[in-house]
Every structure is written in C-alpha cells, then in structure tokens.
Scaffold this active site. Sequence first.
Site, short mmCIF file in Angstrom:
data_model
loop_
_atom_site.label_atom_id
_atom_site.label_comp_id
_atom_site.label_asym_id
_atom_site.label_seq_id
_atom_site.Cartn_x
_atom_site.Cartn_y
_atom_site.Cartn_z
N ASP A 24 -9.21 2.39 2.54
CA ASP A 24 -9.80 2.04 3.64
C ASP A 24 -10.06 2.95 4.81
O ASP A 24 -10.62 2.68 6.07
CB ASP A 24 -7.86 1.64 4.65
CG ASP A 24 -7.32 0.62 3.68
OD1 ASP A 24 -8.44 -0.63 3.25
OD2 ASP A 24 -6.65 0.64 3.12
N LYS A 83 0.90 -1.09 0.02
CA LYS A 83 0.09 -0.23 -0.36
C LYS A 83 0.80 1.20 0.26
O LYS A 83 0.78 2.18 -0.72
CB LYS A 83 -1.14 -0.22 1.35
CG LYS A 83 -1.95 -0.67 1.02
CD LYS A 83 -2.50 -0.88 2.39
CE LYS A 83 -3.96 -1.88 2.62
NZ LYS A 83 -4.80 -1.89 3.86
N GLY A 135 0.20 0.28 11.27
CA GLY A 135 -0.55 0.38 9.92
C GLY A 135 -1.77 1.23 10.07
O GLY A 135 -1.83 2.05 10.09
N ALA A 136 -1.71 0.05 10.96
CA ALA A 136 -3.35 0.24 10.50
C ALA A 136 -3.88 1.51 12.26
O ALA A 136 -5.10 2.07 11.38
CB ALA A 136 -4.16 -0.99 10.94
N THR A 166 4.91 0.69 22.12
CA THR A 166 5.71 1.47 22.42
C THR A 166 5.23 2.85 22.07
O THR A 166 4.65 3.69 21.13
CB THR A 166 6.89 1.18 20.83
OG1 THR A 166 6.69 -0.82 20.79
CG2 THR A 166 7.65 2.17 19.90
P1 ATR Z 1 -1.03 -3.30 11.16
O1 ATR Z 1 -0.55 -3.37 9.79
O2 ATR Z 1 -2.05 -4.18 11.69
O3 ATR Z 1 -1.89 -1.87 11.96
P2 ATR Z 1 1.75 -2.97 13.03
O4 ATR Z 1 1.84 -1.76 11.90
O5 ATR Z 1 2.16 -3.99 12.79
O6 ATR Z 1 0.89 -3.62 12.33
O7 ATR Z 1 1.22 -3.27 14.28
C1 ATR Z 1 0.49 -3.43 15.63
C2 ATR Z 1 0.39 -3.00 16.33
O8 ATR Z 1 0.26 -4.02 17.24
C3 ATR Z 1 1.36 -1.81 17.24
O9 ATR Z 1 0.46 -1.34 17.59
C4 ATR Z 1 1.55 -2.90 17.86
O10 ATR Z 1 2.65 -2.30 19.10
P3 ATR Z 1 3.79 -2.17 18.56
O11 ATR Z 1 3.66 -0.53 18.02
O12 ATR Z 1 4.65 -1.52 20.39
O13 ATR Z 1 4.50 -2.96 17.80
C5 ATR Z 1 1.04 -3.93 18.13
N1 ATR Z 1 1.41 -5.26 19.44
C6 ATR Z 1 1.58 -5.74 18.26
N2 ATR Z 1 2.17 -6.65 19.19
C7 ATR Z 1 1.57 -6.57 20.34
C8 ATR Z 1 1.76 -7.23 22.05
N3 ATR Z 1 2.76 -8.48 22.15
N4 ATR Z 1 1.29 -6.26 22.72
C9 ATR Z 1 1.44 -4.63 22.50
N5 ATR Z 1 1.08 -4.82 21.39
C10 ATR Z 1 1.17 -5.25 20.67
#
Ligand code: ATR
Length: 276
Positions: A103, A47, A131-132, A154
């Site tokens: 989206d 995307k 991303g989402a 984070t």
């Molecule tokens: P997407 O495209 O689905 O948004 P992504 O950009 O990888 O995928 O984002 C995943 C989200 O889930 C992020 O907010 C991530 O937190 P971080 O920014 O700290 O990585 C969150 N996430 C994924 N695994 C997690 C976990 N075990 N605990 C808390 N947050 C998690």
Amino acid sequence: MQNAAIAALGLNWCYLAFEVRPEELRAALAGARAMQFVGLNLTVPHKSLAMDMVDALDESARTWRAVNTLRVEGRDRNRAWLPIHQFTHEPPDKVRLQGFNTDADAIVRSLREDAGLELRGKRVLLLGAGGAGGVAALKVASEDVAELFLVNRTPSKAASIAAEIRRRHPNVRIQLGYPRGEVDLAMNATSLGLAPNDPLPLDEQQFSLRQARTVYDMIYRPAETPLLRAAKAAGCRTANGLGMLLYQGAKALEIWTGRPAPVEVMRQALKKNIYG
Ligand code: ATR
C-alpha cells in the site's frame, strides 16, 4: 484487475473475494496455507490483525505494521523458501505464509505517475489521520519532503502521527494545522467525499485551494469528489486514488508471480469495473 492481469499473463489462476469475519481470520489463513493458495490480499480490518498470524514478515510489512499481501511459500530440498506455485514436481517439505505491504509504495507511485509529482523537497498538506492517513503521512515523510502539515478533525490523532514522524524522520519539518503560503501538494486521506453531499475535507477559511499546486484525493469512487471538482476550478492539477488501488495490486501480483505486472491491462479493467 487481478483476473484481467492473470489472463494477460496466461496463468491458470483465479482471483476470488471472500468475506471473512475478524475472529475467523486465523482459521482462514490456515486454510489458505493448507490448500496452498498462491497468495492472498487482505483489507481492513485484517491488515493489522494478520501481523501476528503469519510465519514471516517482509520488511515492507514490518515498516508499515500492516499486511495487505500474503504469499504462500514452500521449502525446497536446499531449505530455500520459494513461491508455492513453483513446486510442480516435488511437494515442499514445509509451507509458510509471508506477509508484505504494497500500500505505502503505491501512494508514492501514484503521486509520481498520475499526478507527476516527486515528493523530495516539497511542501505537503495532508488531511486525515486515520488508518490510511497515518500510512500516507509516514510514507510521504520518508520521501524527504521539506515540510509536512497535518490536519485532522481529531487533533490528538494527528499529534501522535507527528510524534512518530519526528522519531523516524527528524529532518522533516512537521506542523499541525494549515500552512501559510503555497504547498506543492494537498492530499485528502479522510473519508469526506465518499458521499455525494459531503463537505470539503478542508476549512476554506483557513486554506484556499488556490494555495495548492496539486490536489490528490485518495478516494476513487466517485471519480471526481467535491474536493477534486473545487481543485480543478481553482486551477490545480488533480488525481484521484484509483492509482493507489492499481499499484498496490500490481505490486502484489509481482510478488506472487515474480513477473512484471501488465499495469495498463489492470488499469483498464479497474476503470471498466469501477466507472462502467
Ligand atoms: P481509513 O482506514 O479510510 O483511513 P479511518 O481510520 O476511519 O478510515 O479514518 C477516517 C479519516 O476520516 C479520519 O481522519 C477521520 O477523522 P477523525 O480521526 O477525527 O475520526 C476522517 N473523518 C471521517 N469523517 C469525518 C468528518 N465527518 N469530518 C472530518 N473528518 C472526518
């Protein structure tokens, strides 16, 4: 859902899935243009990559800096760009790809139609800043919510989204961390809930689901995540992310066909294919 809709509209089209490596995306798009496909959808990670690979960008793609829908267009005698499938008699003198984003609007439509929620003036807690989550935060802010709380594992990622929202939407009060008191909406945009034993995406010591009127989970498989189960038990109104998938697809189909999408046909096809 697209093939069900195509059949319902009586079009002699077919929607297919192709697995394309990111380093081959440019070649794949050139191929689609050369073969005069009606259009394409793109998913992660294409995307954002496609932003530099298309010939024209609709405002939706420029706003969200991501392309999930492409329309192949031809230039007619009057130098107007039209969908390629309209050239049944005379071939176009030029062909181009235009990029769109469907989206972001799908988030608001799903909140409205599946959760009965209008965002204007509301207090919203958003969990996740990937991303989402980033697109959801910016889109929710653009709907003139009163207050937006961002929480992410984070914190620096939530902080940079908050900074962008302050630039783009100075009237929205934005805070990092959990709210005190009630919110109209708590929305999960993290990936927690995809796996059956995932913990909840929020810290129950800091925020009780009883503080939320509506809980929306962008995850649609499983249909009921642990978050949605807990939210129902706490008496919240709930909806999952199936509507987001549906409405981004419905809008894409409208961009390709120029006709209203048969949304209920698409919803039934999605449910059948995803939930069996
Ligand atoms: P997407 O495209 O689905 O948004 P992504 O950009 O990888 O995928 O984002 C995943 C989200 O889930 C992020 O907010 C991530 O937190 P971080 O920014 O700290 O990585 C969150 N996430 C994924 N695994 C997690 C976990 N075990 N605990 C808390 N947050 C998690």
